[in-house]
Design an enzyme around this catalytic site. Structure first.
Site, PDB file in Angstrom:
ATOM      1  N   TYR A 191       0.818  -1.218   0.000  1.00  0.00           N
ATOM      2  CA  TYR A 191       0.000   0.000   0.000  1.00  0.00           C
ATOM      3  C   TYR A 191       0.851   1.268   0.000  1.00  0.00           C
ATOM      4  O   TYR A 191       0.391   2.316   0.465  1.00  0.00           O
ATOM      5  CB  TYR A 191      -0.938  -0.012   1.210  1.00  0.00           C
ATOM      6  CG  TYR A 191      -2.155  -0.911   1.047  1.00  0.00           C
ATOM      7  CD1 TYR A 191      -3.060  -0.726  -0.012  1.00  0.00           C
ATOM      8  CD2 TYR A 191      -2.432  -1.931   1.961  1.00  0.00           C
ATOM      9  CE1 TYR A 191      -4.179  -1.540  -0.161  1.00  0.00           C
ATOM     10  CE2 TYR A 191      -3.563  -2.744   1.813  1.00  0.00           C
ATOM     11  CZ  TYR A 191      -4.433  -2.536   0.752  1.00  0.00           C
ATOM     12  OH  TYR A 191      -5.545  -3.332   0.604  1.00  0.00           O
ATOM     13  N   ASN A 199     -13.500  -3.803   4.099  1.00  0.00           N
ATOM     14  CA  ASN A 199     -14.153  -4.063   2.807  1.00  0.00           C
ATOM     15  C   ASN A 199     -13.756  -5.396   2.160  1.00  0.00           C
ATOM     16  O   ASN A 199     -13.870  -5.578   0.961  1.00  0.00           O
ATOM     17  CB  ASN A 199     -13.996  -2.866   1.862  1.00  0.00           C
ATOM     18  CG  ASN A 199     -12.561  -2.542   1.537  1.00  0.00           C
ATOM     19  OD1 ASN A 199     -11.647  -3.253   1.957  1.00  0.00           O
ATOM     20  ND2 ASN A 199     -12.339  -1.480   0.786  1.00  0.00           N
ATOM     21  N   HIS A 240      -9.270  -7.222  -1.767  1.00  0.00           N
ATOM     22  CA  HIS A 240      -8.429  -6.323  -2.559  1.00  0.00           C
ATOM     23  C   HIS A 240      -8.369  -6.827  -3.991  1.00  0.00           C
ATOM     24  O   HIS A 240      -8.335  -8.036  -4.224  1.00  0.00           O
ATOM     25  CB  HIS A 240      -6.999  -6.289  -1.995  1.00  0.00           C
ATOM     26  CG  HIS A 240      -6.012  -5.695  -2.962  1.00  0.00           C
ATOM     27  ND1 HIS A 240      -5.844  -4.329  -3.085  1.00  0.00           N
ATOM     28  CD2 HIS A 240      -5.201  -6.259  -3.889  1.00  0.00           C
ATOM     29  CE1 HIS A 240      -4.942  -4.106  -4.051  1.00  0.00           C
ATOM     30  NE2 HIS A 240      -4.539  -5.246  -4.541  1.00  0.00           N
ATOM     31  N   THR A 286     -14.729   1.095  -3.498  1.00  0.00           N
ATOM     32  CA  THR A 286     -14.009   1.015  -2.221  1.00  0.00           C
ATOM     33  C   THR A 286     -14.932   1.066  -0.999  1.00  0.00           C
ATOM     34  O   THR A 286     -14.764   0.290  -0.062  1.00  0.00           O
ATOM     35  CB  THR A 286     -12.966   2.154  -2.155  1.00  0.00           C
ATOM     36  OG1 THR A 286     -12.168   2.098  -3.350  1.00  0.00           O
ATOM     37  CG2 THR A 286     -12.069   2.001  -0.937  1.00  0.00           C
ATOM     38  N   GLU A 340       2.082  -6.668  -7.824  1.00  0.00           N
ATOM     39  CA  GLU A 340       1.556  -7.242  -6.573  1.00  0.00           C
ATOM     40  C   GLU A 340       1.715  -8.759  -6.536  1.00  0.00           C
ATOM     41  O   GLU A 340       2.038  -9.316  -5.476  1.00  0.00           O
ATOM     42  CB  GLU A 340       0.087  -6.817  -6.400  1.00  0.00           C
ATOM     43  CG  GLU A 340      -0.031  -5.314  -6.131  1.00  0.00           C
ATOM     44  CD  GLU A 340      -1.451  -4.766  -6.221  1.00  0.00           C
ATOM     45  OE1 GLU A 340      -2.401  -5.564  -6.406  1.00  0.00           O
ATOM     46  OE2 GLU A 340      -1.620  -3.533  -6.109  1.00  0.00           O
ATOM     47  N   ARG A 398     -12.287  -5.859 -10.645  1.00  0.00           N
ATOM     48  CA  ARG A 398     -12.668  -4.657  -9.887  1.00  0.00           C
ATOM     49  C   ARG A 398     -14.184  -4.462  -9.897  1.00  0.00           C
ATOM     50  O   ARG A 398     -14.765  -3.995  -8.929  1.00  0.00           O
ATOM     51  CB  ARG A 398     -11.984  -3.414 -10.473  1.00  0.00           C
ATOM     52  CG  ARG A 398     -10.457  -3.430 -10.387  1.00  0.00           C
ATOM     53  CD  ARG A 398      -9.917  -2.888  -9.091  1.00  0.00           C
ATOM     54  NE  ARG A 398     -10.142  -1.470  -8.915  1.00  0.00           N
ATOM     55  CZ  ARG A 398      -9.673  -0.788  -7.862  1.00  0.00           C
ATOM     56  NH1 ARG A 398      -8.956  -1.398  -6.914  1.00  0.00           N
ATOM     57  NH2 ARG A 398      -9.926   0.493  -7.753  1.00  0.00           N
ATOM     58  N   ARG A 412     -18.266  -6.429  -2.329  1.00  0.00           N
ATOM     59  CA  ARG A 412     -18.393  -5.419  -1.264  1.00  0.00           C
ATOM     60  C   ARG A 412     -19.845  -4.980  -1.082  1.00  0.00           C
ATOM     61  O   ARG A 412     -20.293  -4.739   0.040  1.00  0.00           O
ATOM     62  CB  ARG A 412     -17.495  -4.223  -1.574  1.00  0.00           C
ATOM     63  CG  ARG A 412     -16.003  -4.528  -1.390  1.00  0.00           C
ATOM     64  CD  ARG A 412     -15.141  -3.420  -1.957  1.00  0.00           C
ATOM     65  NE  ARG A 412     -13.721  -3.619  -1.698  1.00  0.00           N
ATOM     66  CZ  ARG A 412     -12.758  -2.904  -2.285  1.00  0.00           C
ATOM     67  NH1 ARG A 412     -13.070  -1.964  -3.166  1.00  0.00           N
ATOM     68  NH2 ARG A 412     -11.482  -3.138  -1.998  1.00  0.00           N
ATOM     69  N   PHE A 458      -5.215   7.428   7.186  1.00  0.00           N
ATOM     70  CA  PHE A 458      -5.648   6.092   7.607  1.00  0.00           C
ATOM     71  C   PHE A 458      -4.581   5.015   7.375  1.00  0.00           C
ATOM     72  O   PHE A 458      -4.822   3.840   7.669  1.00  0.00           O
ATOM     73  CB  PHE A 458      -6.954   5.712   6.892  1.00  0.00           C
ATOM     74  CG  PHE A 458      -6.860   5.695   5.379  1.00  0.00           C
ATOM     75  CD1 PHE A 458      -6.337   4.596   4.702  1.00  0.00           C
ATOM     76  CD2 PHE A 458      -7.294   6.779   4.624  1.00  0.00           C
ATOM     77  CE1 PHE A 458      -6.252   4.574   3.312  1.00  0.00           C
ATOM     78  CE2 PHE A 458      -7.217   6.772   3.232  1.00  0.00           C
ATOM     79  CZ  PHE A 458      -6.689   5.665   2.582  1.00  0.00           C
TER      80      PHE A 458
HETATM   81  P1  GDP Z   1      -9.388  -0.099  -3.356  1.00  0.00           P
HETATM   82  O1  GDP Z   1      -8.470  -0.132  -4.535  1.00  0.00           O
HETATM   83  O2  GDP Z   1     -10.839  -0.060  -3.742  1.00  0.00           O
HETATM   84  O3  GDP Z   1      -9.117  -1.205  -2.359  1.00  0.00           O
HETATM   85  O4  GDP Z   1      -9.159   1.300  -2.586  1.00  0.00           O
HETATM   86  P2  GDP Z   1      -7.814   2.174  -2.369  1.00  0.00           P
HETATM   87  O5  GDP Z   1      -6.691   1.643  -3.198  1.00  0.00           O
HETATM   88  O6  GDP Z   1      -8.192   3.589  -2.513  1.00  0.00           O
HETATM   89  O7  GDP Z   1      -7.508   1.932  -0.812  1.00  0.00           O
HETATM   90  C1  GDP Z   1      -6.935   0.714  -0.398  1.00  0.00           C
HETATM   91  C2  GDP Z   1      -7.631   0.261   0.861  1.00  0.00           C
HETATM   92  O8  GDP Z   1      -7.384   1.200   1.897  1.00  0.00           O
HETATM   93  C3  GDP Z   1      -9.158   0.186   0.775  1.00  0.00           C
HETATM   94  O9  GDP Z   1      -9.626  -0.999   0.176  1.00  0.00           O
HETATM   95  C4  GDP Z   1      -9.534   0.280   2.228  1.00  0.00           C
HETATM   96  O10 GDP Z   1      -9.356  -0.966   2.904  1.00  0.00           O
HETATM   97  C5  GDP Z   1      -8.491   1.265   2.761  1.00  0.00           C
HETATM   98  N1  GDP Z   1      -9.016   2.636   2.743  1.00  0.00           N
HETATM   99  C6  GDP Z   1      -9.147   3.465   1.691  1.00  0.00           C
HETATM  100  N2  GDP Z   1      -9.683   4.655   2.058  1.00  0.00           N
HETATM  101  C7  GDP Z   1      -9.894   4.552   3.395  1.00  0.00           C
HETATM  102  C8  GDP Z   1     -10.436   5.435   4.374  1.00  0.00           C
HETATM  103  O11 GDP Z   1     -10.836   6.561   4.087  1.00  0.00           O
HETATM  104  N3  GDP Z   1     -10.494   4.980   5.657  1.00  0.00           N
HETATM  105  C9  GDP Z   1     -10.070   3.721   6.003  1.00  0.00           C
HETATM  106  N4  GDP Z   1     -10.156   3.352   7.294  1.00  0.00           N
HETATM  107  N5  GDP Z   1      -9.550   2.870   5.113  1.00  0.00           N
HETATM  108  C10 GDP Z   1      -9.466   3.275   3.830  1.00  0.00           C
HETATM  109 MG    MG Z   2      -6.391   0.197  -4.671  1.00  0.00          MG
END
Ligand code: GDP
Ligand code: MG
Length: 160
Positions: A60, A123, A126, A102, A137, A96, A113, A68
């Site tokens: 990440y 959620n 991934h 998300t 990855e 996706r 989700r 966060f």
């Molecule tokens: P994804 O690609 O849909 O998984 O989303 P992102 O790549 O933006 O973020 C990765 C992961 O970080 C997400 O799946 C969530 O588990 C976590 N995450 C993202 N935004 C937030 C947030 O605003 N708050 C919290 N607690 N976790 C977040």
């Molecule tokens: Mg992502």
């Protein structure tokens, strides 16, 4: 709006799908694997794995400046995850879509989700957001010898 990363390509791609610790704890492993399997994508790697902190941070790293981020690393390392590599034409964007957006409250019913979660911070799954990140990855989470090349018998019934 045009979201190029959501439009499935015509290329054979690989994507990294991971059932997060909440998905494992909630007994959703079979359900989640099933959705990709029934769709017709090909599983090429699979393991249950306790993720070390350094690996979660690396996976990440694009989010490391987010407030966060420490909570995200704690979440991903809070219990075993299921690591998967899936292959197929257009698999990155299609996975996706199967996963949903998300925030699970905004995710469409019928998505993983949308059907199975209520919070962004829990959620359950991934999925890589681009073919490049799919490769990156998979290389990050799997060691040499952990992936299998094989030909599914159902292939002529999936592709004309
Ligand atoms: P994804 O690609 O849909 O998984 O989303 P992102 O790549 O933006 O973020 C990765 C992961 O970080 C997400 O799946 C969530 O588990 C976590 N995450 C993202 N935004 C937030 C947030 O605003 N708050 C919290 N607690 N976790 C977040
Ligand atoms: Mg992502």
């Amino acid at each position: 709006v045009f979201l190029p990363h959501l439009v499935a390509s015509l290329e054979v791609e690989e994507t990294y799908i991971m059932i997060k610790p909440d998905g494992v704890q909630r007994g959703l492993v079979g359900e989640i694997i099933s959705r990709f399997e029934r769709k017709g994508f090909q599983l090429t790697g699979l393991k249950l794995f306790q993720c070390p902190k350094e690996l979660a941070q690396e996976h990440y790293k694009d989010l490391q400046s987010k407030p966060f981020f420490p909570k995200l690393v704690d979440y991903i390392t809070s219990g075993p995850v299921v690591c998967m590599a899936w292959e197929g034409v257009g698999v990155v964007a299609s996975a996706r879509k199967l996963i949903g957006v998300t925030n699970p409250l905004n995710a469409e019913p019928g998505t993983i989700r949308g059907d199975l979660a209520v919070q962004t911070g829990r959620n359950v799954v991934h999925g890589s957001d681009s073919p490049e990140n799919g490769k990156r990855e998979i290389a990050l989470w799997f060691k040499e010898g952990e992936l299998c090349e094989w030909t599914p018998v159902q292939e002529p019934w999936l592709k004309e």
